[in-house]
Scaffold this motif. Structure first.
Motif, PDB file in Angstrom:
ATOM      1  N   THR A 309       1.533   8.692  -4.018  1.00 16.73           N
ATOM      2  CA  THR A 309       0.927   8.892  -2.699  1.00 16.73           C
ATOM      3  C   THR A 309       1.149  10.311  -2.185  1.00 16.73           C
ATOM      4  O   THR A 309       0.480  10.734  -1.233  1.00 16.73           O
ATOM      5  N   ASN A 419       1.713  -5.369  -0.219  1.00 12.00           N
ATOM      6  CA  ASN A 419       1.733  -5.210   1.235  1.00 12.00           C
ATOM      7  C   ASN A 419       0.350  -5.563   1.758  1.00 12.00           C
ATOM      8  O   ASN A 419      -0.488  -6.071   1.015  1.00 12.00           O
ATOM      9  N   GLY A 420       0.096  -5.285   3.019  1.00 13.65           N
ATOM     10  CA  GLY A 420      -1.177  -5.697   3.591  1.00 13.65           C
ATOM     11  C   GLY A 420      -2.375  -4.997   2.980  1.00 13.65           C
ATOM     12  O   GLY A 420      -3.510  -5.473   3.120  1.00 13.65           O
ATOM     13  N   LYS A 421      -2.145  -3.857   2.308  1.00 18.37           N
ATOM     14  CA  LYS A 421      -3.252  -3.067   1.781  1.00 18.37           C
ATOM     15  C   LYS A 421      -3.433  -3.184   0.273  1.00 18.37           C
ATOM     16  O   LYS A 421      -4.445  -2.738  -0.260  1.00 18.37           O
ATOM     17  N   ARG A 422      -2.468  -3.750  -0.425  1.00 17.01           N
ATOM     18  CA  ARG A 422      -2.552  -3.750  -1.883  1.00 17.01           C
ATOM     19  C   ARG A 422      -1.821  -4.950  -2.462  1.00 17.01           C
ATOM     20  O   ARG A 422      -0.916  -5.514  -1.853  1.00 17.01           O
ATOM     21  N   ASP A 423      -2.209  -5.285  -3.681  1.00 22.15           N
ATOM     22  CA  ASP A 423      -1.487  -6.291  -4.446  1.00 22.15           C
ATOM     23  C   ASP A 423      -0.282  -5.644  -5.119  1.00 22.15           C
ATOM     24  O   ASP A 423      -0.200  -4.423  -5.253  1.00 22.15           O
TER      25      ASP A 423
END
Length: 467
Positions: A309, A419-423
């Motif tokens: 990231t 998390n809420g954005k990714r597996d």
């Protein structure tokens, strides 16, 4: 690390079709390649006295670079010969137009789709051993710390005296029998790697999957990486940094840029380090922390995975008169330009012409100025396509190798938690697979996962964690 689990009948032609890739060149472009002559023959210095050598993968024929490295009383002298593609591609011709359409060479496990016809890329323009070739020859003088003092590039005739591969050079280095032309490579490479940390460079060492022929089938492996890979890469990186300095000094060129990591991304990585009990002193830069982690441990793999990231937003910046707002490549820690792979990457031909003109104190050719503004978009598109093709080939092989094993269990390392954005994402070493995983497995753990899906048509693999 590799695996002997292989699959037959994998059709990479389906990947070519999915991305509309064709290896065929228009007849007019092929005719130009067949008839190509050195447009700058009268301008060249004869430097066939330099015992240059090449270091490439064993099967490569498109040899862009040849190196000679000398240790002196005050430092080092690097001679780096780059295939002079501009000498054999006529500006505004049919081949020029076709290379702009392609952008770069696309590599698939069963063969490449070259940027230039093979009569050039693997023969007349390639720096094959024993062949006299036109080149853009860089000469870089460095001090005792391997920091550049003077540098420039001129047109020359060169001849490689030997062709090496990474594994062979590593074996020679370990045995103390390196070819004289690269005997100084270990010292040079280590100094340049230390310089990279001083600049704040960030290098991620994650498992790099590759598809390898295995008899009549294909298997997945983790690409081997030697010290020689890193040392040799430093020659290319050094040349690209020198090229960027020439361009910025002259106010014209094409840079490869990457913005600095956001504070949010760095703080997220610090949270990951705390969760894994990885000690990270406040004063230690990100690059130095990552370089100091113990290789191949679960915690290190998680840290490297999260650190991706930090390196988002890579781009190209063309300029003619006014430098762009962003001139630095944060992953390298300095301004940087692509100039060392013109047989395989479109931008390098034009960037090299800028550097040749600046070194000679002459005007940059108009044909270069005309194309510079177009190059960022052309290269963004081809880079994106190349990444998709690479991923599709790996995904297809993963699904094919695992197609008959749905329901089986595999040992895995959780690279990223959900998390809420990714597996969640897991790394299975045997076979070498990186894939999504349901069931919220805990990040950084070694655990057992079940293969839930291996869909060849969709090129999709998914594991499940049954907590």
């Amino acid at each position: 690390m590799d695996t002997r689990i292989s699959a037959r009948g994998i059709d990479f032609e389906a990947v070519r079709a999915a991305f509309s890739l064709s290896g065929e060149f228009p007849p007019a472009a092929l005719a130009e390649a067949d008839a190509a002559l050195d447009r700058f023959a009268a301008e060249r210095a004869d430097r066939t006295d330099l015992p240059l050598v090449t270091i490439d993968p064993p099967t490569s024929m498109d040899l862009d670079q040849a190196v000679h490295l000398e240790r002196t009383a005050t430092g080092f002298v690097v001679h780096y010969a780059i295939a002079d593609v501009a000498a054999v591609v006529q500006p505004g011709g049919r081949l020029d137009a076709e290379t702009r359409r392609r952008g770069q060479t696309y590599y698939l496990p069963d063969g490449s789709l070259p940027l230039h016809p093979r009569v050039l890329s693997e023969d007349a323009a390639s720096l094959l051993p024993g062949r006299v070739r036109p080149a853009a020859l860089w000469r870089i003088e460095l001090d005792d710390r391997a920091e550049p003092m003077t540098f420039g590039v001129t047109r020359a005739l060169v001849r490689s005296v030997a062709r090496f591969d990474y594994g062979g050079v590593q074996a020679d280095s370990d045995a103390g029998r390196l070819h004289p032309s690269i005997a100084a490579l270990p010292e040079f490479g280590r100094l340049r790697l230390a310089s990279a940390l001083d600049r704040g460079a960030i290098e991620l060492k994650l498992p790099e999957q590759e598809v390898v022929a295995d008899g009549a089938g294909w298997r997945l492996a983790i690409a081997p990486r030697t010290e020689v890979d890193d040392w040799n890469a430093e020659v290319s990186l050094l040349t690209g940094m020198c090229a960027a300095r020439l361009m910025l000094g002259a106010g014209i060129g094409l840079l490869r840029t990457l913005p600095p990591a956001s504070g949010e991304a760095v703080q997220a990585l610090r949270r990951t380090a705390r969760a894994l009990d990885v000690r990270w002193p406040e004063e230690t830069p990100v690059g130095a922390l990552l370089a100091g982690l113990e290789p191949n441990t679960p915690d290190t793999l998680v840290m490297m995975s999260e650190a991706t990231t930090l390196l988002r937003g890579a781009d190209y910046a063309a300029f003619d008169g006014t430098a762009p707002a962003l001139t630095v490549h944060a992953g390298i820690g300095a301004p940087y330009a692509h100039v060392t792979a013109p047989l395989r990457r479109l931008s390098d031909r034009f960037s090299t012409e800028v550097c040749l003109a600046v070194t000679a104190g002459s005007e940059v050719p108009q044909w270069v100025r005309d194309v510079l503004p177009m190059l960022p978009e052309l290269m963004r598109g081809s880079d994106s396509l190349a990444a998709k093709v690479d991923r599709a080939c790996v995904d297809l092989t993963e699904a094919s190798v695992l197609a008959e094993r749905v329901g089986e269990r595999f040992d895995a390392i959780v690279l990223r938690g959900a998390n809420g954005k990714r597996d969640a994402e897991v790394f299975v070493a045997d076979p070498a697979v990186i894939a999504k995983c349901s069931g919220n497995p805990p990040e950084g753990n070694r655990l057992s996962v079940r293969l839930a899906e291996a869909d060849v048509d969709a090129r999709s693999v998914r594991f499940a964690y049954d907590s």
